[in-house]
Design an enzyme around this catalytic site. Sequence first.
Site, PDB file in Angstrom:
ATOM      1  N   GLU A  78     -48.593  12.864 -15.385  1.00 32.45           N
ATOM      2  CA  GLU A  78     -49.373  12.772 -16.010  1.00 32.45           C
ATOM      3  C   GLU A  78     -50.948  13.090 -15.764  1.00 32.45           C
ATOM      4  OE1 GLU A  78     -50.923   9.952 -12.799  1.00 32.45           O
ATOM      5  OE2 GLU A  78     -51.476   7.492 -14.559  1.00 32.45           O
TER       6      GLU A  78
ATOM      7  N   ASN B 131     -54.776   6.233 -20.265  1.00 31.36           N
ATOM      8  CA  ASN B 131     -54.020   6.637 -20.046  1.00 31.36           C
ATOM      9  C   ASN B 131     -52.832   6.551 -20.941  1.00 31.36           C
ATOM     10  OD1 ASN B 131     -52.333   8.174 -17.999  1.00 31.36           O
ATOM     11  ND2 ASN B 131     -53.248   7.183 -16.527  1.00 31.36           N
TER      12      ASN B 131
ATOM     13  N   LYS C 214     -50.716   3.868 -20.413  1.00 30.00           N
ATOM     14  CA  LYS C 214     -50.101   2.970 -19.442  1.00 30.00           C
ATOM     15  C   LYS C 214     -50.303   1.554 -19.344  1.00 30.00           C
ATOM     16  CE  LYS C 214     -51.052   4.551 -14.661  1.00 30.00           C
ATOM     17  NZ  LYS C 214     -51.767   5.135 -14.149  1.00 30.00           N
TER      18      LYS C 214
ATOM     19  N   GLU D 259     -59.063   3.756 -12.233  1.00 36.16           N
ATOM     20  CA  GLU D 259     -58.249   3.554 -13.222  1.00 36.16           C
ATOM     21  C   GLU D 259     -58.893   2.294 -13.941  1.00 36.16           C
ATOM     22  OE1 GLU D 259     -53.978   5.017 -14.358  1.00 36.16           O
ATOM     23  OE2 GLU D 259     -54.104   5.547 -12.295  1.00 36.16           O
TER      24      GLU D 259
ATOM     25  N   CYS E 145     -47.258   6.668 -13.827  1.00 34.64           N
ATOM     26  CA  CYS E 145     -46.327   6.859 -12.213  1.00 34.64           C
ATOM     27  C   CYS E 145     -46.922   5.057 -11.813  1.00 34.64           C
ATOM     28  CB  CYS E 145     -49.055   6.835 -12.204  1.00 34.64           C
ATOM     29  SG  CYS E 145     -49.025   7.697 -10.155  1.00 34.64           S
TER      30      CYS E 145
ATOM     31  N   ASN F  97     -50.041  10.796 -10.806  1.00 35.76           N
ATOM     32  CA  ASN F  97     -50.366  11.472  -9.556  1.00 35.76           C
ATOM     33  C   ASN F  97     -50.336  10.315  -8.892  1.00 35.76           C
ATOM     34  OD1 ASN F  97     -52.850  14.055 -11.267  1.00 35.76           O
ATOM     35  ND2 ASN F  97     -51.652  11.957 -13.170  1.00 35.76           N
TER      36      ASN F  97
HETATM   37  N1  ING Z   1     -51.409   6.688  -9.172  1.00 38.86           N
HETATM   38  C1  ING Z   1     -50.575   5.729  -7.928  1.00 38.86           C
HETATM   39  C2  ING Z   1     -49.284   5.372  -7.629  1.00 38.86           C
HETATM   40  O1  ING Z   1     -48.949   4.297  -8.085  1.00 38.86           O
HETATM   41  C3  ING Z   1     -52.085   4.337  -6.296  1.00 38.86           C
HETATM   42  C4  ING Z   1     -51.569   5.013  -7.200  1.00 38.86           C
HETATM   43  C5  ING Z   1     -53.070   3.476  -6.034  1.00 38.86           C
HETATM   44  C6  ING Z   1     -51.724   4.907  -5.286  1.00 38.86           C
HETATM   45  C7  ING Z   1     -53.863   3.095  -5.080  1.00 38.86           C
HETATM   46  C8  ING Z   1     -52.274   4.538  -3.779  1.00 38.86           C
HETATM   47  C9  ING Z   1     -53.164   3.898  -4.295  1.00 38.86           C
HETATM   48  O2  ING Z   1     -48.781   6.364  -6.704  1.00 38.86           O
HETATM   49  C10 ING Z   1     -50.812   7.012 -10.051  1.00 38.86           C
HETATM   50  N2  ING Z   1     -51.577   7.326 -10.764  1.00 38.86           N
HETATM   51  O3  ING Z   1     -50.896   5.532 -11.235  1.00 38.86           O
END
Ligand code: ING
Length: 307
Positions: free
Chosen positions: A47, A112, A129, A148, A174, A199
């Site tokens: 991503e 995204n 996304k 985001e 993600c 990520n």
């Molecule tokens: N990243 C995260 C995931 O689901 C996230 C979202 C947000 C994690 C807040 C932890 C805390 O792994 C993405 N890029 O969606």
Amino acid sequence: MTRAFTAAAAQLGPIARNESRASVIARMVALIERAAAADCRFVVFPEMALTTFFPRWLIEDAEEVASFFEAEMPGPETRPLFEAARTHGIGFYLGYCERAAEGEGADHLGFNTSILVDSSGVVVGKYRKVHLPGNAVYDPALKLQHLEPWYFIDGDLGFPVFEMLGGRLGMLLCNDRRWPEAWRMLGLQGAELVCLGYNSPAQLPDNPAQNALRKMHHLLPMQSAAYQNGTWIIASAKAGPEEGCDMMGHSCVIAPSGELVALSAGLGDELLPYSIDLDATAEYKRFFDFKTYRRPECYGLIAAPHK
Ligand code: ING
């Protein structure tokens, strides 16, 4: 005709806030060359593969924010990646920030997004996304921001599936991997291989009790989704220490049995090739024969809006 081929997760290590597109694209081209040497026909990049994970900051400088988005794909800076892939006859999945058309999405710059590119360099599919995690506004109480919804427009393309590599391919990004509805939407359309870039912070400074569970919460939903929908999954990380935030690695390949069949070893740029047979999905699609056994008349709440 056999539907077996070698495909790979093309994990990327950290990308600096000021790293140029040229530098990132050179790293990705090197991975394409390694994929060619490993006889791969397809690779999955992460991503937001072209930039640092900037939603960890509230960036006031509009020009810097704009610099993280692509106005065209391919554009002048990304074309060398498309050319390298075409030269080697390799298709790919790529996550990036897609600049929206003027006036689309009010004060958000774009989506995204991920795309599927075939081995001749043609974009065959796009996904935006759906499940944008984190906060729509800066929260000073948090040690780690995840903004985001501040930067991106909600994905508006649903969960499309595309014909490629002799099979049906879907895409997620993600946080989508944690939501069974996303997988089911792809499963219901017969997806045989789902590509996913991510990520994900390795630690949650605002909830450190979660740290020991992070890897499990990454793998568990994907292993069950692969089994329940009879699909292969290739998941590719942006990994390693990126601008003071440790990003999780664990790029992986998951078989339609739900088994984890390949797992990345490190936190840098890494190719994780695996021999995939799309026909291995058939046994699980037979067992979970949606047409015979699903009872959608009992599932209304799943698609009903929340009260
Ligand atoms: N990243 C995260 C995931 O689901 C996230 C979202 C947000 C994690 C807040 C932890 C805390 O792994 C993405 N890029 O969606």
